[in-house]
Write a protein that holds these residues in place. Sequence first.
Motif, PDB file in Angstrom:
ATOM      1  N   GLY A 257       0.866  -1.210  -0.093  1.00 24.36           N
ATOM      2  CA  GLY A 257      -0.029   0.161  -0.143  1.00 24.36           C
ATOM      3  C   GLY A 257       0.695   1.332   0.114  1.00 24.36           C
ATOM      4  O   GLY A 257       1.954   1.070  -0.372  1.00 24.36           O
TER       5      GLY A 257
ATOM      6  N   SER B  58       3.154  -0.941   5.144  1.00 27.34           N
ATOM      7  CA  SER B  58       2.484  -0.767   4.034  1.00 27.34           C
ATOM      8  C   SER B  58       2.163  -2.128   3.323  1.00 27.34           C
ATOM      9  O   SER B  58       1.382  -2.218   2.294  1.00 27.34           O
ATOM     10  CB  SER B  58       3.643  -0.285   2.655  1.00 27.34           C
ATOM     11  N   VAL B  59       2.232  -3.181   4.125  1.00 27.13           N
ATOM     12  CA  VAL B  59       2.182  -4.521   3.507  1.00 27.13           C
ATOM     13  C   VAL B  59       0.727  -5.048   4.086  1.00 27.13           C
ATOM     14  O   VAL B  59       0.495  -5.131   5.182  1.00 27.13           O
ATOM     15  CB  VAL B  59       3.160  -5.502   3.885  1.00 27.13           C
ATOM     16  N   ALA B  60      -0.133  -5.315   3.070  1.00 30.02           N
ATOM     17  CA  ALA B  60      -1.414  -5.809   3.515  1.00 30.02           C
ATOM     18  C   ALA B  60      -1.448  -7.245   3.071  1.00 30.02           C
ATOM     19  O   ALA B  60      -0.959  -8.025   1.985  1.00 30.02           O
ATOM     20  CB  ALA B  60      -2.637  -5.001   2.406  1.00 30.02           C
TER      21      ALA B  60
ATOM     22  N   CYS C 206      -6.141  -1.428  -4.564  1.00 28.51           N
ATOM     23  CA  CYS C 206      -5.212  -0.807  -3.301  1.00 28.51           C
ATOM     24  C   CYS C 206      -5.829   0.628  -3.263  1.00 28.51           C
ATOM     25  O   CYS C 206      -5.974   1.012  -2.036  1.00 28.51           O
ATOM     26  CB  CYS C 206      -4.002  -0.845  -3.684  1.00 28.51           C
TER      27      CYS C 206
ATOM     28  N   ALA D  45      -2.093  -0.306   4.370  1.00 28.34           N
ATOM     29  CA  ALA D  45      -2.357  -1.455   4.399  1.00 28.34           C
ATOM     30  C   ALA D  45      -3.647  -2.255   4.909  1.00 28.34           C
ATOM     31  O   ALA D  45      -4.695  -2.959   4.543  1.00 28.34           O
ATOM     32  CB  ALA D  45      -1.301  -2.383   5.256  1.00 28.34           C
TER      33      ALA D  45
ATOM     34  N   TRP E  26      -6.598  -1.501   2.642  1.00 24.98           N
ATOM     35  CA  TRP E  26      -6.523  -2.290   1.576  1.00 24.98           C
ATOM     36  C   TRP E  26      -7.332  -3.775   1.790  1.00 24.98           C
ATOM     37  O   TRP E  26      -8.041  -4.450   1.099  1.00 24.98           O
ATOM     38  CB  TRP E  26      -5.281  -2.527   0.816  1.00 24.98           C
ATOM     39  N   GLU E  27      -6.631  -4.298   3.093  1.00 21.32           N
ATOM     40  CA  GLU E  27      -7.287  -5.461   3.547  1.00 21.32           C
ATOM     41  C   GLU E  27      -8.721  -5.634   3.772  1.00 21.32           C
ATOM     42  O   GLU E  27      -9.661  -6.476   3.252  1.00 21.32           O
ATOM     43  CB  GLU E  27      -6.532  -5.693   4.789  1.00 21.32           C
TER      44      GLU E  27
END
Length: 270
Positions: A80, A103-105, A120, A238, A241-242
């Motif tokens: 993200g 940043s990681v989803a 995203c 993140a 986005w999830e």
Amino acid sequence: MSPVAAPTLPSTYKCSVITEPGKPAVIEMRPLNPNPPEKHALIKVKEYPRVPGHEIVGKIVALGPNIAPKLEIGQIVGVGYSKVTGIHIDGGHAEYVTAPDTSVAVLPDDIDPAKTAPTCAAVLGHLGIQFAAKARYRTAAISGSSAKRDLTLKVGAHDYIDSFKQDPVVGLKKLGGAKVIVVMAPDHELIRQLVPGLGWRGTVLVVAMVLGESKIDTMTLLNNWGKMSEHTWAGGSARDWEDTVKFAQLTGVETMANKVRFRAGITFDD
């Protein structure tokens, strides 16, 4: 989820690099560091994102020290916007990318990367229409082209306002005024013009990246007894986005994505 052993990684990887302004991207081989920095994950990119450099989907192949507990090797993830890939850090036009854990989803294993990557930011018009309609809002789409009417109605809009044929504010007022106007176009003047189309306690929500200063006529807000407001939302985190992917899967929201081949590009292996 059972721990997954770290895969064997190559010593180099291919990436698309812009070396200077105005020059086309070139393919370079770069050394691959298999040991990510603290709180970073090394991700093998699944395929080209729809927008060059960001909206990345891939699989975690290595983790740095003190990584967020939710991240594990082997997970399918998206990157993200806590830092904008392709601008603040290296982007997704590469076989591998290193991203901060903020940043990681974490994404479901069965997603289609090409269709999931654009969710995203969720600032594409056809996605915004679907999300609004699935959230049970009466949804009106505004655009300056009659050619988009059929598409917007197909993806869930209840009404279509052609801004070339009528004032969008007039169209919105005929519908009773908007509870929320979601602005996806990076246009200050458009934002200012749409404010009078709000209804009682209406909100203009700006999700586009609009550079510079935005000017809103405060008299328009006051004339409605102050029951109007403008907000911005930095989508693409993140967590966002999830949540977006979960909502899309539950309600059937789908991205319209076309896979294309570039004359000069990277061929991705599984």
